[in-house]
Design a protein around this motif. Sequence first.
Motif, short mmCIF file in Angstrom:
data_model
loop_
_atom_site.label_atom_id
_atom_site.label_comp_id
_atom_site.label_asym_id
_atom_site.label_seq_id
_atom_site.Cartn_x
_atom_site.Cartn_y
_atom_site.Cartn_z
N ASP A 211 0.82 -1.21 0.00
CA ASP A 211 0.00 0.00 0.00
C ASP A 211 0.86 1.26 0.00
N SER A 212 1.97 1.22 0.72
CA SER A 212 2.87 2.37 0.78
C SER A 212 3.50 2.66 -0.59
N SER B 170 0.90 4.13 -2.96
CA SER B 170 0.63 5.54 -2.64
C SER B 170 1.68 6.47 -3.25
N LYS B 171 2.95 6.10 -3.12
CA LYS B 171 4.02 6.95 -3.64
C LYS B 171 4.07 6.94 -5.17
N SER C 167 1.43 6.52 -7.13
CA SER C 167 0.27 7.31 -7.56
C SER C 167 0.52 8.80 -7.41
N ASN C 168 1.17 9.17 -6.31
CA ASN C 168 1.48 10.58 -6.08
C ASN C 168 2.46 11.14 -7.10
#
Length: 380
Positions: free
Chosen positions: A258-259, A262-263, A265-266
């Motif tokens: 998940d981490s 997230s990065k 996608s950002n």
Amino acid sequence: MSFSSLGLSPSLLKTLAAQKYEYPYPIQLKAIPLILKKADVLGIAKTGSGKTASYVLPILRNLQRSRDTKNRHVNVLVLVPTRELAEQVKNVFQKFGSVIPERIKTLAVYGGVSINPQMKALQGVNIVVATPGRLLELVESNAVHLSEISTLVLDEADRMLAMGFKEEMDRIYALLPARRQNLLFSATLNEAVSQEKELLLNNPEVIKIEDDDDKVDLIEQVAYYASDEKKGPLLRYIIKSKELKQVLVFVSSAFKADSVVSKLSNNGIRATAIHGKKSQGARTKALERFKSGQIEVLVTTDLLARGVDIDVLPCVINYELPRSPKDYIHRIGRTGRAESEGIAISLVSPDEAHHFKVIQKKMGKWVDRIDGDSINLHGY
């Protein structure tokens, strides 16, 4: 040798031709005639070698010949370790079974979703593909009966045993008739699988397809050595600089998956995660989006290292190394399949360097090394 020489029915041969199956894989060539003769079979072959079709086709042919059972008393039981593999095996049965004259109904049952629709859907089912825990729940609810099983299949047997399903599997065996055909398929033959063979199989025919995984000829491998804090930017650099469009990234935990997503996608990279803490609906949707090209990167744990079929996968990245050399082989084996080339990239931190040396030694192949710390990662 062609499929037509193996004893399959005309309707199955017609479907094989329509699906562009020209020649059987080695595991299919050896297993299909034996299963048609109702022999017990132990098949050892790597992931992606055609194991599923090697038992699906002859089972369907045998059911064409004889299929007289009471409602909710299924003919064939296939036990698998994961929900994804259950769906995949079901789809293969349905793909070939939908075109034969006899109506043969297949259902996949597994946990993580409501049990009630599965209970209703078991009406008139001939073949059940199941994870052990959910199957036992259905048996206890009298939704399905196993007393007339004619063929039992254990698919990815080594993985089921490694995942702690042994006790549940033993409970299921106790519910089955003594006289039945047993088929055990596995990517590896370890001590646990050998014990299961002795328990289940009666004078089995043993098929072992020599494992080409150790050669991994079609897979280009490269390792970037970098500190842990640089792995995130390095991953984004690799994906963007190489213009990678379909990448499977392996990590060690659901939290890390998940981490990483997230990065990514950002930073403008379309990514999603699959792991055991996701709902089945979310896992299925993520896999479909990845296969269709809606997302570029699928981040996962070893849940997808084996068993789930992704036809063409150009790149696999080990964001974190697996615990064992065998797991490394299974991971990178997701690419370079069906005679297509692939690339496997590993990001190796200083703490992982010795372990990666062990992996390479076991694999019998040394991987090209790149100094990741020397790459300008500004902007990534």
